[in-house]
Design a protein around this motif. Structure first.
Motif, PDB file in Angstrom:
ATOM      1  N   UNK A  53      43.989  40.388  36.097  1.00  0.00           N
ATOM      2  CA  UNK A  53      43.393  39.831  34.953  1.00  0.00           C
ATOM      3  C   UNK A  53      42.444  38.793  35.378  1.00  0.00           C
ATOM      4  N   UNK A  54      42.841  38.069  36.273  1.00  0.00           N
ATOM      5  CA  UNK A  54      42.145  36.814  36.358  1.00  0.00           C
ATOM      6  C   UNK A  54      41.102  36.685  37.581  1.00  0.00           C
ATOM      7  N   UNK A  55      41.305  37.613  38.484  1.00  0.00           N
ATOM      8  CA  UNK A  55      40.524  37.673  39.746  1.00  0.00           C
ATOM      9  C   UNK A  55      38.910  37.748  39.451  1.00  0.00           C
ATOM     10  N   UNK A  56      38.703  38.599  38.266  1.00  0.00           N
ATOM     11  CA  UNK A  56      37.202  39.089  37.858  1.00  0.00           C
ATOM     12  C   UNK A  56      36.736  38.191  36.802  1.00  0.00           C
ATOM     13  N   UNK A  57      37.422  37.081  36.543  1.00  0.00           N
ATOM     14  CA  UNK A  57      36.677  36.305  35.329  1.00  0.00           C
ATOM     15  C   UNK A  57      35.212  35.557  35.403  1.00  0.00           C
ATOM     16  N   UNK A  58      35.110  35.247  36.640  1.00  0.00           N
ATOM     17  CA  UNK A  58      33.753  34.688  36.917  1.00  0.00           C
ATOM     18  C   UNK A  58      32.858  35.741  37.716  1.00  0.00           C
ATOM     19  N   UNK A  59      33.688  36.629  38.694  1.00  0.00           N
ATOM     20  CA  UNK A  59      32.766  37.527  39.397  1.00  0.00           C
ATOM     21  C   UNK A  59      33.425  38.689  39.496  1.00  0.00           C
ATOM     22  N   UNK A  60      32.959  39.567  38.645  1.00  0.00           N
ATOM     23  CA  UNK A  60      34.027  40.723  38.468  1.00  0.00           C
ATOM     24  C   UNK A  60      33.978  41.618  39.705  1.00  0.00           C
TER      25      UNK A  60
END
Length: 218
Positions: A138-145
């Motif tokens: 859920x969080x690892x791609x928040x800024x750089x998917x």
């Protein structure tokens, strides 16, 4: 819908071939050294998972995991009909993947695992492993998917080692691994507890994530 169903079916089938197949190969070649076998198993799983996510992510979302699909449903990104379809594809694919692995390694197709994993400390391990997986997704791609597939794959590699259960973190994987009496097996008496622990870990992650900006699960 058909393409998404097939994406989840084939993706989960290959995931199980990677997990169980590398477990068998690692065990066969390690001379009984379980650390080396687990190292081979974890690295192959991480590499394979990265490839599968990159390949099928744009088709089905590359869940390959009923609890990931469940959280997607909670976030309103899957309908109930699609959720059930994904679950069917994932479980069926996982079982077919195990059977194909047995064929590739010249083993009996139908097996029942005998490795006992029905211990409370392993249930806690599965809660932690699944909690961490959902948060990573859920969080690892928040800024750089584009970094999400690598983050997920690396988390699984590490979770093989930092959890006592070796991080099943997936009900479809758990069910299918009960059908292989090899390095990766789990006896039937541990299935329910593992799945309940995985659901608990996923729900705990969901409740925590609700306190953040709504995450994106790819």
């Amino acid at each position: 819908m058909k393409a998404q169903f097939l994406g989840e079916f084939f993706g989960t089938a290959f995931l199980l071939m990677i997990v169980v197949g590398s477990g068998i190969m690692g065990h066969n070649l390690s001379g009984g050294n379980e650390a080396i076998a687990l190292l081979a198993n974890s690295l192959a799983t991480g590499a394979g998972l990265f490839s599968l996510i990159k390949t099928l992510g744009s088709i089905s979302g590359a869940h390959f995991n009923p609890v990931v699909s469940l959280i997607e449903y909670f976030w309103g990104r899957l309908t109930l009909k699609k959720l059930i379809s994904y679950w069917i594809a994932q479980v069926a694919g996982a079982i077919i993947g195990v059977f194909l692995t047995h064929i590739m390694f010249n083993q009996p197709i139908f097996q029942l695992a005998l490795k006992n994993r029905n211990e409370p400390y392993l249930w806690i391990s599965e809660i932690v492993a699944t909690f961490g997986l959902i948060c990573t997704i859920a969080l690892s791609g928040k800024k750089n998917v584009e970094f999400a597939p690598l983050s997920i794959a690396l988390y699984i590699v590490s979770a093989y080692w930092f959890t006592s259960s070796t991080s099943f973190a997936n009900p479809a994987v758990t069910i299918a691994r009960a059908l292989t009496n090899t390095f990766c097996g789990i006896a039937h008496n541990g299935i329910l507890a593992f799945i309940l622990a995985q659901i608990a870990g996923a729900v705990f992650a969901y409740l925590l994530l609700k306190n953040f900006e709504k995450p994106t699960i790819k």
